[in-house]
Design a protein around this motif. Structure first.
Motif, PDB file in Angstrom:
ATOM      1  N   PRO A  10      13.498  -9.545  -4.444  1.00  0.00           N
ATOM      2  CA  PRO A  10      14.424  -9.977  -5.500  1.00  0.00           C
ATOM      3  C   PRO A  10      15.421  -8.891  -5.906  1.00  0.00           C
ATOM      4  N   HIS A  11      15.354  -7.737  -5.281  1.00  0.00           N
ATOM      5  CA  HIS A  11      16.317  -6.671  -5.584  1.00  0.00           C
ATOM      6  C   HIS A  11      16.481  -5.812  -4.333  1.00  0.00           C
ATOM      7  N   ARG A  12      17.295  -4.767  -4.459  1.00  0.00           N
ATOM      8  CA  ARG A  12      17.459  -3.845  -3.331  1.00  0.00           C
ATOM      9  C   ARG A  12      16.743  -2.561  -3.703  1.00  0.00           C
ATOM     10  N   GLY A  13      15.437  -2.546  -3.424  1.00  0.00           N
ATOM     11  CA  GLY A  13      14.598  -1.434  -3.861  1.00  0.00           C
ATOM     12  C   GLY A  13      14.066  -0.629  -2.694  1.00  0.00           C
ATOM     13  N   ASN A  14      12.795  -0.251  -2.791  1.00  0.00           N
ATOM     14  CA  ASN A  14      12.159   0.616  -1.783  1.00  0.00           C
ATOM     15  C   ASN A  14      12.259   0.024  -0.383  1.00  0.00           C
ATOM     16  N   THR A  15      11.935  -1.260  -0.276  1.00  0.00           N
ATOM     17  CA  THR A  15      11.898  -1.891   1.052  1.00  0.00           C
ATOM     18  C   THR A  15      13.301  -1.977   1.635  1.00  0.00           C
ATOM     19  N   TRP A  16      14.256  -2.278   0.768  1.00  0.00           N
ATOM     20  CA  TRP A  16      15.634  -2.391   1.232  1.00  0.00           C
ATOM     21  C   TRP A  16      16.141  -1.032   1.718  1.00  0.00           C
ATOM     22  N   VAL A  85      10.800  -7.407   3.080  1.00  0.00           N
ATOM     23  CA  VAL A  85      10.118  -8.081   1.971  1.00  0.00           C
ATOM     24  C   VAL A  85       9.115  -7.140   1.299  1.00  0.00           C
ATOM     25  N   SER A  86       9.252  -6.983  -0.023  1.00  0.00           N
ATOM     26  CA  SER A  86       8.319  -6.123  -0.757  1.00  0.00           C
ATOM     27  C   SER A  86       6.937  -6.758  -0.782  1.00  0.00           C
ATOM     28  N   CYS A  87       5.933  -5.920  -0.983  1.00  0.00           N
ATOM     29  CA  CYS A  87       4.568  -6.431  -1.169  1.00  0.00           C
ATOM     30  C   CYS A  87       4.338  -6.655  -2.655  1.00  0.00           C
ATOM     31  N   PHE A  88       4.210  -7.920  -3.044  1.00  0.00           N
ATOM     32  CA  PHE A  88       3.909  -8.264  -4.442  1.00  0.00           C
ATOM     33  C   PHE A  88       2.538  -8.922  -4.481  1.00  0.00           C
ATOM     34  N   GLN A  89       1.659  -8.383  -5.270  1.00  0.00           N
ATOM     35  CA  GLN A  89       0.301  -8.952  -5.394  1.00  0.00           C
ATOM     36  C   GLN A  89      -0.372  -9.095  -4.036  1.00  0.00           C
ATOM     37  N   GLY A  90      -0.132  -8.132  -3.178  1.00  0.00           N
ATOM     38  CA  GLY A  90      -0.783  -8.161  -1.868  1.00  0.00           C
ATOM     39  C   GLY A  90      -0.221  -9.209  -0.932  1.00  0.00           C
ATOM     40  N   SER A 121       7.806  -4.130   5.283  1.00  0.00           N
ATOM     41  CA  SER A 121       7.340  -4.250   3.910  1.00  0.00           C
ATOM     42  C   SER A 121       6.925  -2.882   3.386  1.00  0.00           C
ATOM     43  N   THR A 122       7.196  -2.633   2.102  1.00  0.00           N
ATOM     44  CA  THR A 122       6.621  -1.440   1.474  1.00  0.00           C
ATOM     45  C   THR A 122       5.747  -1.884   0.317  1.00  0.00           C
ATOM     46  N   THR A 123       4.724  -1.075   0.050  1.00  0.00           N
ATOM     47  CA  THR A 123       3.806  -1.353  -1.037  1.00  0.00           C
ATOM     48  C   THR A 123       3.605  -0.085  -1.855  1.00  0.00           C
ATOM     49  N   GLY A 124       3.161  -0.281  -3.125  1.00  0.00           N
ATOM     50  CA  GLY A 124       2.830   0.888  -3.934  1.00  0.00           C
ATOM     51  C   GLY A 124       1.629   1.607  -3.347  1.00  0.00           C
ATOM     52  N   GLY A 125       0.588   0.871  -3.037  1.00  0.00           N
ATOM     53  CA  GLY A 125      -0.633   1.508  -2.542  1.00  0.00           C
ATOM     54  C   GLY A 125      -1.288   0.773  -1.386  1.00  0.00           C
ATOM     55  N   VAL A 126      -1.480  -0.543  -1.561  1.00  0.00           N
ATOM     56  CA  VAL A 126      -2.213  -1.288  -0.531  1.00  0.00           C
ATOM     57  C   VAL A 126      -1.515  -2.609  -0.190  1.00  0.00           C
ATOM     58  N   LEU A 155       3.885   4.569  -2.055  1.00  0.00           N
ATOM     59  CA  LEU A 155       3.340   5.342  -3.182  1.00  0.00           C
ATOM     60  C   LEU A 155       4.390   5.514  -4.277  1.00  0.00           C
ATOM     61  N   SER A 156       5.140   4.457  -4.490  1.00  0.00           N
ATOM     62  CA  SER A 156       6.229   4.548  -5.470  1.00  0.00           C
ATOM     63  C   SER A 156       6.577   3.146  -5.948  1.00  0.00           C
ATOM     64  N   TRP A 157       7.080   3.062  -7.160  1.00  0.00           N
ATOM     65  CA  TRP A 157       7.517   1.764  -7.672  1.00  0.00           C
ATOM     66  C   TRP A 157       9.001   1.550  -7.438  1.00  0.00           C
TER      67      TRP A 157
HETATM   68  C1  LIG Z   1       5.426  -7.819  -9.035  1.00  0.00           C
HETATM   69  C2  LIG Z   1       4.904  -6.638  -8.288  1.00  0.00           C
HETATM   70  C3  LIG Z   1       3.704  -6.736  -7.611  1.00  0.00           C
HETATM   71  C4  LIG Z   1       3.200  -5.648  -6.910  1.00  0.00           C
HETATM   72  N1  LIG Z   1       2.006  -5.768  -6.253  1.00  0.00           N
HETATM   73  C5  LIG Z   1       1.502  -4.696  -5.605  1.00  0.00           C
HETATM   74  C6  LIG Z   1       0.255  -4.797  -4.924  1.00  0.00           C
HETATM   75  O1  LIG Z   1      -0.366  -5.853  -4.868  1.00  0.00           O
HETATM   76  N2  LIG Z   1      -0.243  -3.698  -4.320  1.00  0.00           N
HETATM   77  C7  LIG Z   1       0.423  -2.511  -4.367  1.00  0.00           C
HETATM   78  O2  LIG Z   1      -0.105  -1.542  -3.845  1.00  0.00           O
HETATM   79  N3  LIG Z   1       1.627  -2.387  -4.970  1.00  0.00           N
HETATM   80  C8  LIG Z   1       2.170  -3.445  -5.578  1.00  0.00           C
HETATM   81  N4  LIG Z   1       3.406  -3.352  -6.209  1.00  0.00           N
HETATM   82  C9  LIG Z   1       4.227  -2.159  -5.961  1.00  0.00           C
HETATM   83  C10 LIG Z   1       5.244  -2.442  -4.848  1.00  0.00           C
HETATM   84  O3  LIG Z   1       4.601  -3.041  -3.724  1.00  0.00           O
HETATM   85  C11 LIG Z   1       5.953  -1.185  -4.343  1.00  0.00           C
HETATM   86  O4  LIG Z   1       6.538  -0.499  -5.406  1.00  0.00           O
HETATM   87  C12 LIG Z   1       7.003  -1.555  -3.303  1.00  0.00           C
HETATM   88  O5  LIG Z   1       7.451  -0.386  -2.657  1.00  0.00           O
HETATM   89  C13 LIG Z   1       8.152  -2.265  -3.973  1.00  0.00           C
HETATM   90  O6  LIG Z   1       9.154  -2.534  -3.024  1.00  0.00           O
HETATM   91  P1  LIG Z   1      10.610  -2.982  -3.500  1.00  0.00           P
HETATM   92  O7  LIG Z   1      11.166  -1.839  -4.320  1.00  0.00           O
HETATM   93  O8  LIG Z   1      11.343  -3.195  -2.248  1.00  0.00           O
HETATM   94  O9  LIG Z   1      10.440  -4.227  -4.306  1.00  0.00           O
HETATM   95  C14 LIG Z   1       3.918  -4.416  -6.898  1.00  0.00           C
HETATM   96  C15 LIG Z   1       5.146  -4.347  -7.567  1.00  0.00           C
HETATM   97  C16 LIG Z   1       5.638  -5.423  -8.260  1.00  0.00           C
HETATM   98  C17 LIG Z   1       6.958  -5.309  -8.968  1.00  0.00           C
END
Ligand SMILES: Cc1cc2nc3c(=O)[nH]c(=O)nc-3n(C[C@H](O)[C@H](O)[C@H](O)COP(=O)(O)O)c2cc1C
Length: 265
Positions: A10-16, A85-90, A121-126, A155-157
């Motif tokens: 939904p934005h141009r963040g880490n994954t973008w 595509v970002s990882c949201f809620q796994g 895809s990028t994720t914060g942790g998993v 490892l970043s939001w």
């Molecule tokens: C709504 C939401 C749900 C998320 N769910 C997870 C998750 O399930 N596991 C995780 O490790 N990180 C989670 N995160 C962190 C993101 O996966 C992480 O910051 C990712 O790099 C975001 O990518 P983006 O900036 O492209 O959206 C979540 C973040 C948001 C905003």
């Protein structure tokens, strides 16, 4: 070579940001590659209402047909797609999941047999890997010939800066993807993809609209009559035999069960 980059976040963040680095890598290898972008947030696709019109009557009867068709045409018009595509809620983001809901009919009536994809895809942790795996599985059902996955733990939001290690991994995956698209080589589909292709084909009845509850599948499958998979895609003998077996089972089931998508009134 034409590559569509689909931003399913939904934005141009880490994954973008990581996706942009992948684009730069491919462009450095081959400056003739033509990139185009679609941002699902800009398409503003309403939620799938679950009306099943796409299954029953054809996707042109979807209440959001214009927007769905735009995406289908963009994919059709390119040799390959990079899904970001970002990882949201796994899992996938809501907007990406919404698109896959709108295109769920493609498991019944697949296309894109000669397209390839890279899923980032990028994720914060998993769970970046379950996100890419999920989308790669979905698009295999749409017909995509091959997907390359790049799941990264950021490892970043919001402030991810790709590390040397991540960039090395990105380069490895992107080069395989690029070389494969360039080669025009077609890969045999995985066994599970043969199931919907042969089962739905076999369960169709050639009665079309005369049927009480027609499904568009009936009008679709005659073009692949007698085929275990799409033309131009290689199929080793054992997969051909498996396809025939699945078709045989489908014919058997089809005698007892008719797919109607009949709705409660
Ligand atoms: C709504 C939401 C749900 C998320 N769910 C997870 C998750 O399930 N596991 C995780 O490790 N990180 C989670 N995160 C962190 C993101 O996966 C992480 O910051 C990712 O790099 C975001 O990518 P983006 O900036 O492209 O959206 C979540 C973040 C948001 C905003």
């Amino acid at each position: 070579m034409k590559i569509l980059i689909m931003n399913g976040s939904p934005h141009r963040g880490n994954t973008w940001r990581l996706t942009q680095r992948v684009k730069e890598m491919i462009h450095a290898w081959d400056e003739t590659v033509e990139f185009s972008e679609v941002h699902l947030m800009d398409v503003n696709l309403p939620f799938c209402t679950g009306c099943s019109n796409c299954f029953r009557r054809g996707h042109q009867y979807c209440p959001h047909h214009e927007k769905v068709q735009l995406i289908l045409d963009l994919i059709e018009d390119n040799d390959a797609v990079i899904f970001s595509v970002s990882c949201f809620q796994g899992h996938l983001t809501g907007i990406m999941k919404n698109l896959t809901d709108h295109l769920a009919f493609l498991i019944h009536r697949p296309r894109f047999f000669h397209k390839k994809a890279m899923v980032i895809s990028t994720t914060g942790g998993v769970s970046a890997n379950s996100t890419t795996k999920s989308l790669a599985g979905t698009i295999a059902g749409w017909g995509f010939n091959k997907s390359y996955q790049l799941p990264i733990v950021a490892l970043s939001w919001n402030a991810y800066v790709p590390t040397e290690r991540d960039l090395q991994k990105a380069e490895n995956v992107a080069s395989k993807f690029y070389l494969d698209v360039k080669s025009n080589r077609m890969h045999a589909p995985p066994v599970w993809v043969l199931i919907p292709f042969n089962l739905f084909q076999a369960m169709c009845r050639p009665t079309g609209d005369a049927h009480e509850f027609p499904t568009e599948d009936h009008n679709f499958w005659h073009r692949y009559a007698g085929m275990q998979y799409a033309p131009g895609v290689p199929l080793p003998l054992y997969k051909r035999l498996l396809g025939k077996f699945i078709y045989f089972i489908g014919k058997h089931i089809g005698k007892r069960m008719i797919i109607t998508y009949k709705k409660q009134s």
